[in-house]
Scaffold this motif. Structure first.
Motif, PDB file in Angstrom:
ATOM      1  N   SER A 156       0.832  -1.189   0.000  1.00  0.00           N
ATOM      2  CA  SER A 156       0.000   0.000   0.000  1.00  0.00           C
ATOM      3  C   SER A 156       0.876   1.251   0.000  1.00  0.00           C
ATOM      4  O   SER A 156       2.059   1.184   0.334  1.00  0.00           O
ATOM      5  CB  SER A 156      -0.895  -0.001   1.234  1.00  0.00           C
ATOM      6  N   PRO A 157       0.315   2.400  -0.359  1.00  0.00           N
ATOM      7  CA  PRO A 157       1.103   3.641  -0.331  1.00  0.00           C
ATOM      8  C   PRO A 157       1.663   3.952   1.051  1.00  0.00           C
ATOM      9  O   PRO A 157       2.730   4.554   1.167  1.00  0.00           O
ATOM     10  CB  PRO A 157       0.094   4.705  -0.754  1.00  0.00           C
ATOM     11  N   LEU A 158       0.970   3.520   2.098  1.00  0.00           N
ATOM     12  CA  LEU A 158       1.468   3.754   3.452  1.00  0.00           C
ATOM     13  C   LEU A 158       2.809   3.060   3.670  1.00  0.00           C
ATOM     14  O   LEU A 158       3.703   3.589   4.334  1.00  0.00           O
ATOM     15  CB  LEU A 158       0.439   3.264   4.475  1.00  0.00           C
ATOM     16  N   VAL A 159       2.966   1.880   3.099  1.00  0.00           N
ATOM     17  CA  VAL A 159       4.225   1.149   3.251  1.00  0.00           C
ATOM     18  C   VAL A 159       5.360   1.922   2.591  1.00  0.00           C
ATOM     19  O   VAL A 159       6.450   2.027   3.144  1.00  0.00           O
ATOM     20  CB  VAL A 159       4.096  -0.267   2.638  1.00  0.00           C
ATOM     21  N   PHE A 160       5.076   2.512   1.421  1.00  0.00           N
ATOM     22  CA  PHE A 160       6.104   3.297   0.751  1.00  0.00           C
ATOM     23  C   PHE A 160       6.502   4.502   1.587  1.00  0.00           C
ATOM     24  O   PHE A 160       7.677   4.838   1.703  1.00  0.00           O
ATOM     25  CB  PHE A 160       5.625   3.766  -0.630  1.00  0.00           C
ATOM     26  N   VAL A 161       5.526   5.162   2.188  1.00  0.00           N
ATOM     27  CA  VAL A 161       5.812   6.335   3.017  1.00  0.00           C
ATOM     28  C   VAL A 161       6.674   5.924   4.207  1.00  0.00           C
ATOM     29  O   VAL A 161       7.656   6.589   4.542  1.00  0.00           O
ATOM     30  CB  VAL A 161       4.502   7.004   3.482  1.00  0.00           C
ATOM     31  N   LEU A 162       6.327   4.820   4.845  1.00  0.00           N
ATOM     32  CA  LEU A 162       7.106   4.366   5.990  1.00  0.00           C
ATOM     33  C   LEU A 162       8.519   3.957   5.586  1.00  0.00           C
ATOM     34  O   LEU A 162       9.474   4.213   6.310  1.00  0.00           O
ATOM     35  CB  LEU A 162       6.402   3.198   6.674  1.00  0.00           C
TER      36      LEU A 162
END
Length: 42
Positions: free
Chosen positions: A20-26
């Motif tokens: 998910s995009p959240l994983v990329f941000v993290l």
């Protein structure tokens, strides 16, 4: 005036195993925060 019958937009299915995009941000922010903490003057 004639309106077409209402149909809900089809849900986007997540592809198998796609992060998910959240994983990329993290993944981007976590090393930056750790590096900033390590490089702080003491």
């Amino acid at each position: 005036m004639h309106y077409p019958p209402y149909r809900a937009a089809p849900r986007r299915q997540t592809s198998n195993g796609a992060p998910s995009p959240l994983v990329f941000v993290l993944l981007i922010t976590t090393p930056a925060v750790v590096a900033a903490a390590a490089l702080r003057p003491r």
